[in-house]
Design an enzyme around this catalytic site. Structure first.
Site, PDB file in Angstrom:
ATOM      1  N   HIS A 124       0.810  -1.224   0.000  1.00  0.00           N
ATOM      2  CA  HIS A 124       0.000   0.000   0.000  1.00  0.00           C
ATOM      3  C   HIS A 124       0.841   1.271   0.000  1.00  0.00           C
ATOM      4  O   HIS A 124       0.296   2.366  -0.149  1.00  0.00           O
ATOM      5  CB  HIS A 124      -0.940   0.014   1.219  1.00  0.00           C
TER       6      HIS A 124
ATOM      7  N   HIS B 216       1.798   6.928  -0.108  1.00  0.00           N
ATOM      8  CA  HIS B 216       1.017   6.051   0.777  1.00  0.00           C
ATOM      9  C   HIS B 216      -0.426   6.024   0.278  1.00  0.00           C
ATOM     10  O   HIS B 216      -1.173   6.979   0.474  1.00  0.00           O
ATOM     11  CB  HIS B 216       1.084   6.601   2.200  1.00  0.00           C
TER      12      HIS B 216
END
Length: 193
Positions: free
Chosen positions: A99, A114
């Site tokens: 992620h 992110h």
């Protein structure tokens, strides 16, 4: 206990999904350039790692990003399904849940991308790694592919922070706004010492 939290500690908390950090003020950084020291040679443009709409970093629903604890930058509300390299450089870390990743540009700018908020809790669901840690990449090379529909349904937020983590080396930061295309639209202009 110190009132300040190191960037590394804050970054680790974000990645691991730690519930909370002790209250810490945003990093204070002098971004004023000294007259005559700025040249085109130390001005770098950072490009969108995904397509979408730029959002102010302060609007990200996570204090670590909104208060710029891990660095300054922007966020993107994504519309695409590919995360690409925002500049030429080397991939530092791709987190095991895919992620988030870090990249150091050829000019020494340390970026952290992110996807979403609390997406670590999905344990990798919705993300497919394409690049590898330590890999040399060019702007626009695919790093991670994602299932945007699934992530819109399951993630707390899909706003994707793109921050510079070595702000102490940055003398000026210009943030752009509007709609962006992955690998093609500049999101930040950075002047590095």
């Amino acid at each position: 206990m110190s009132r300040f939290v190191s960037r590394r500690t804050a970054l680790a908390a974000v990645i691991t999904g730690a519930a909370a950090l002790p209250h810490a003020p945003a990093l204070a950084v002098d971004r004023r350039a000294v007259a005559g020291r700025i040249s085109a040679a130390n001005t770098v443009e950072i490009y969108a790692p995904l397509s979408g709409e730029i959002v102010h970093i302060e609007d990200v629903p996570d204090v670590v990003f909104a208060e710029k604890i891990v660095g300054d930058g922007i966020a993107i509300k994504p519309t695409g399904s590919t995360i690409v390299a925002p500049a030429d450089g080397t991939i530092g870390k791709i987190f095991e849940t895919n992620h988030a990743f870090s990249i150091e540009t050829d000019e020494g700018i340390e970026l952290f991308v992110h996807f979403g908020i609390d997406t670590v809790e999905l344990k990798g669901e919705g993300f497919q790694r394409v690049a590898e840690e330590g890999q040399r990449v060019k702007r626009g090379d695919t790093i991670i592919e994602l299932d945007l529909a699934l992530l819109e349904e399951r993630a707390k937020s899909i706003l994707t922070p793109v921050v510079i983590s070595n702000m102490d080396e940055i003398t000026e930061l210009t943030k752009f706004s509007g709609t962006v295309t992955a690998g093609r639209t500049a999101i930040l202009r950075v002047v590095k010492e």
